[in-house]
Design a protein around this motif. Sequence first.
Motif, PDB file in Angstrom:
ATOM      1  N   THR A  18      20.636  16.577  67.974  1.00 47.98           N
ATOM      2  CA  THR A  18      22.072  16.880  68.001  1.00 47.98           C
ATOM      3  C   THR A  18      22.644  16.676  69.398  1.00 47.98           C
ATOM      4  O   THR A  18      22.204  17.319  70.355  1.00 47.98           O
ATOM      5  CB  THR A  18      22.309  18.349  67.561  1.00 47.98           C
ATOM      6  N   LEU A  21      23.981  19.592  72.627  1.00 48.37           N
ATOM      7  CA  LEU A  21      23.111  20.740  72.904  1.00 48.37           C
ATOM      8  C   LEU A  21      22.170  20.389  74.048  1.00 48.37           C
ATOM      9  O   LEU A  21      21.701  19.259  74.154  1.00 48.37           O
ATOM     10  CB  LEU A  21      22.274  21.110  71.677  1.00 48.37           C
ATOM     11  N   LEU A  70      24.811  26.414  68.172  1.00 46.40           N
ATOM     12  CA  LEU A  70      25.464  26.163  66.885  1.00 46.40           C
ATOM     13  C   LEU A  70      25.341  24.663  66.626  1.00 46.40           C
ATOM     14  O   LEU A  70      25.828  23.843  67.415  1.00 46.40           O
ATOM     15  CB  LEU A  70      26.942  26.566  66.904  1.00 46.40           C
ATOM     16  N   GLY A  78      31.695  19.255  58.304  1.00 41.21           N
ATOM     17  CA  GLY A  78      33.002  19.244  57.640  1.00 41.21           C
ATOM     18  C   GLY A  78      33.025  20.033  56.346  1.00 41.21           C
ATOM     19  O   GLY A  78      33.989  19.969  55.584  1.00 41.21           O
ATOM     20  N   LEU A  79      31.980  20.810  56.101  1.00 40.20           N
ATOM     21  CA  LEU A  79      31.899  21.587  54.848  1.00 40.20           C
ATOM     22  C   LEU A  79      32.117  23.081  55.097  1.00 40.20           C
ATOM     23  O   LEU A  79      31.993  23.881  54.177  1.00 40.20           O
ATOM     24  CB  LEU A  79      30.512  21.391  54.204  1.00 40.20           C
ATOM     25  N   GLY A  80      32.390  23.435  56.338  1.00 45.68           N
ATOM     26  CA  GLY A  80      32.610  24.851  56.647  1.00 45.68           C
ATOM     27  C   GLY A  80      31.348  25.583  57.071  1.00 45.68           C
ATOM     28  O   GLY A  80      31.375  26.802  57.283  1.00 45.68           O
ATOM     29  N   ILE A  81      30.227  24.849  57.198  1.00 40.21           N
ATOM     30  CA  ILE A  81      28.954  25.517  57.542  1.00 40.21           C
ATOM     31  C   ILE A  81      29.003  26.070  58.971  1.00 40.21           C
ATOM     32  O   ILE A  81      28.595  27.205  59.222  1.00 40.21           O
ATOM     33  CB  ILE A  81      27.769  24.537  57.366  1.00 40.21           C
ATOM     34  N   MET A 104      29.043  28.819  75.713  1.00 41.04           N
ATOM     35  CA  MET A 104      29.265  27.723  76.662  1.00 41.04           C
ATOM     36  C   MET A 104      29.332  26.397  75.911  1.00 41.04           C
ATOM     37  O   MET A 104      28.543  26.172  74.993  1.00 41.04           O
ATOM     38  CB  MET A 104      28.113  27.665  77.677  1.00 41.04           C
ATOM     39  N   VAL A 105      30.254  25.565  76.314  1.00 39.87           N
ATOM     40  CA  VAL A 105      30.395  24.228  75.728  1.00 39.87           C
ATOM     41  C   VAL A 105      30.368  23.226  76.878  1.00 39.87           C
ATOM     42  O   VAL A 105      31.085  23.416  77.873  1.00 39.87           O
ATOM     43  CB  VAL A 105      31.730  24.089  74.957  1.00 39.87           C
ATOM     44  N   ASN A 109      31.885  17.697  75.675  1.00 41.42           N
ATOM     45  CA  ASN A 109      31.734  17.885  74.230  1.00 41.42           C
ATOM     46  C   ASN A 109      33.090  18.232  73.607  1.00 41.42           C
ATOM     47  O   ASN A 109      33.368  19.377  73.257  1.00 41.42           O
ATOM     48  CB  ASN A 109      30.697  18.972  73.941  1.00 41.42           C
ATOM     49  N   GLY A 112      32.972  19.676  70.031  1.00 39.79           N
ATOM     50  CA  GLY A 112      32.556  21.080  70.034  1.00 39.79           C
ATOM     51  C   GLY A 112      33.711  21.989  70.454  1.00 39.79           C
ATOM     52  O   GLY A 112      33.975  23.017  69.817  1.00 39.79           O
ATOM     53  N   GLU A 114      36.887  21.409  70.241  1.00 40.93           N
ATOM     54  CA  GLU A 114      37.912  21.411  69.184  1.00 40.93           C
ATOM     55  C   GLU A 114      37.498  22.340  68.039  1.00 40.93           C
ATOM     56  O   GLU A 114      38.316  23.080  67.493  1.00 40.93           O
ATOM     57  CB  GLU A 114      38.114  19.976  68.685  1.00 40.93           C
ATOM     58  N   ARG A 118      39.635  25.547  66.706  1.00 44.13           N
ATOM     59  CA  ARG A 118      40.092  25.644  65.304  1.00 44.13           C
ATOM     60  C   ARG A 118      39.532  26.867  64.611  1.00 44.13           C
ATOM     61  O   ARG A 118      40.123  27.379  63.661  1.00 44.13           O
ATOM     62  CB  ARG A 118      39.672  24.401  64.530  1.00 44.13           C
TER      63      ARG A 118
HETATM   64  C1  LIG Z   1      30.538  21.677  66.016  1.00 42.13           C
HETATM   65  C2  LIG Z   1      29.788  21.688  64.691  1.00 42.13           C
HETATM   66  C3  LIG Z   1      28.778  22.819  64.681  1.00 42.13           C
HETATM   67  C4  LIG Z   1      30.828  21.935  63.565  1.00 42.13           C
HETATM   68  O1  LIG Z   1      30.128  22.137  62.352  1.00 42.13           O
HETATM   69  P1  LIG Z   1      30.851  21.882  60.942  1.00 42.13           P
HETATM   70  O2  LIG Z   1      30.032  22.527  59.899  1.00 42.13           O
HETATM   71  O3  LIG Z   1      31.149  20.446  60.770  1.00 42.13           O
HETATM   72  O4  LIG Z   1      32.227  22.668  61.143  1.00 42.13           O
HETATM   73  P2  LIG Z   1      33.184  23.246  59.987  1.00 42.13           P
HETATM   74  O5  LIG Z   1      33.089  22.350  58.790  1.00 42.13           O
HETATM   75  O6  LIG Z   1      32.907  24.686  59.783  1.00 42.13           O
HETATM   76  O7  LIG Z   1      34.607  23.054  60.667  1.00 42.13           O
HETATM   77  C5  LIG Z   1      35.452  24.140  61.031  1.00 42.13           C
HETATM   78  C6  LIG Z   1      36.720  23.581  61.615  1.00 42.13           C
HETATM   79  O8  LIG Z   1      36.459  22.854  62.821  1.00 42.13           O
HETATM   80  C7  LIG Z   1      36.918  21.514  62.697  1.00 42.13           C
HETATM   81  N1  LIG Z   1      35.951  20.643  63.353  1.00 42.13           N
HETATM   82  C8  LIG Z   1      34.617  20.648  63.192  1.00 42.13           C
HETATM   83  N2  LIG Z   1      34.045  19.726  63.973  1.00 42.13           N
HETATM   84  C9  LIG Z   1      35.057  19.114  64.611  1.00 42.13           C
HETATM   85  C10 LIG Z   1      35.121  18.056  65.550  1.00 42.13           C
HETATM   86  N3  LIG Z   1      34.022  17.414  65.986  1.00 42.13           N
HETATM   87  N4  LIG Z   1      36.332  17.668  66.003  1.00 42.13           N
HETATM   88  C11 LIG Z   1      37.449  18.288  65.579  1.00 42.13           C
HETATM   89  N5  LIG Z   1      37.452  19.317  64.693  1.00 42.13           N
HETATM   90  C12 LIG Z   1      36.275  19.700  64.221  1.00 42.13           C
HETATM   91  C13 LIG Z   1      36.959  21.264  61.197  1.00 42.13           C
HETATM   92  O9  LIG Z   1      37.874  20.233  60.883  1.00 42.13           O
HETATM   93  C14 LIG Z   1      37.410  22.588  60.687  1.00 42.13           C
HETATM   94  O10 LIG Z   1      38.797  22.737  60.910  1.00 42.13           O
HETATM   95  P3  LIG Z   1      39.752  23.380  59.802  1.00 42.13           P
HETATM   96  O11 LIG Z   1      39.079  24.660  59.371  1.00 42.13           O
HETATM   97  O12 LIG Z   1      41.024  23.559  60.528  1.00 42.13           O
HETATM   98  O13 LIG Z   1      39.780  22.375  58.707  1.00 42.13           O
HETATM   99  C15 LIG Z   1      29.079  20.356  64.407  1.00 42.13           C
HETATM  100  O14 LIG Z   1      30.024  19.310  64.518  1.00 42.13           O
HETATM  101  C16 LIG Z   1      27.939  20.073  65.362  1.00 42.13           C
HETATM  102  O15 LIG Z   1      26.799  20.433  65.102  1.00 42.13           O
HETATM  103  N6  LIG Z   1      28.242  19.426  66.495  1.00 42.13           N
HETATM  104  C17 LIG Z   1      27.224  19.084  67.490  1.00 42.13           C
HETATM  105  C18 LIG Z   1      26.727  20.303  68.244  1.00 42.13           C
HETATM  106  C19 LIG Z   1      27.845  21.042  68.917  1.00 42.13           C
HETATM  107  O16 LIG Z   1      28.713  20.452  69.534  1.00 42.13           O
HETATM  108  N7  LIG Z   1      27.789  22.390  68.801  1.00 42.13           N
HETATM  109  C20 LIG Z   1      28.783  23.267  69.386  1.00 42.13           C
HETATM  110  C21 LIG Z   1      28.677  23.232  70.850  1.00 42.13           C
HETATM  111  S1  LIG Z   1      28.375  24.771  71.571  1.00 42.13           S
END
Ligand SMILES: CC(C)(COP(=O)(O)OP(=O)(O)OC[C@H]1O[C@@H](n2cnc3c(N)ncnc32)[C@H](O)[C@@H]1OP(=O)(O)O)[C@@H](O)C(=O)NCCC(=O)NCCS
Length: 150
Positions: A18, A21, A70, A78-81, A104-105, A109, A112, A114, A118
Amino acid sequence: MSMNISHYGGAFALWDRTDGLVLSKADSLEAIAAYLERNPGMSFVCLSGERVVGTVMCGHDGRRGYLYHLAVDEEFRGLGIGRLLAASSLERLGEAGIERCFLMVLEDNEGGAEFWSRAGWERRSGILLFSKDPETAVDGTKEEEHAECT
Ligand SMILES: CC(C)(COP(=O)(O)OP(=O)(O)OC[C@H]1O[C@@H](n2cnc3c(N)ncnc32)[C@H](O)[C@@H]1OP(=O)(O)O)[C@@H](O)C(=O)NCCC(=O)NCCS
């Protein structure tokens, strides 16, 4: 479901593939086992069959909570997980009487950042993050300087 140490192999593989991270010695099997033991029931995984497709690590120091790692596998995004995993840990912190949680982000990223915005997390400004490793804490400091502090 709650994360336990049997999920370590799948979780580590997910973290490793991923972007966004950062892994360190704190992610060894022994370190994660100790972290889960110190913070029972606060970290979660999402499974597809036996495969770990989502993780969040969470703990607190009695004052503030912290979230780490996370991650949701690309094909399950994109499924809310992600939102559900973060909310699950935050709920446990609330139950433990912890009033604020930090995470921390990495600056680059953007996805992340965004996501956290949200999901309702406040992006903080005016705070700088410093770190130091205990094993280097006395390096380069004169003995008399230590004496003044005792
Ligand atoms: C960030 C991450 C955990 C999101 O997981 P996910 O299951 O896709 O997120 P969700 O489906 O619960 O999305 C929740 C909201 O965030 C938004 N969102 C998720 N990822 C997004 C992205 N990359 N860019 C913009 N918005 C994003 C979704 O559209 C949703 O918005 P909404 O509720 O207004 O429709 C996943 O993209 C990931 O693993 N990223 C790489 C690791 C990372 O960056 N982790 C966090 C850093 S600390």
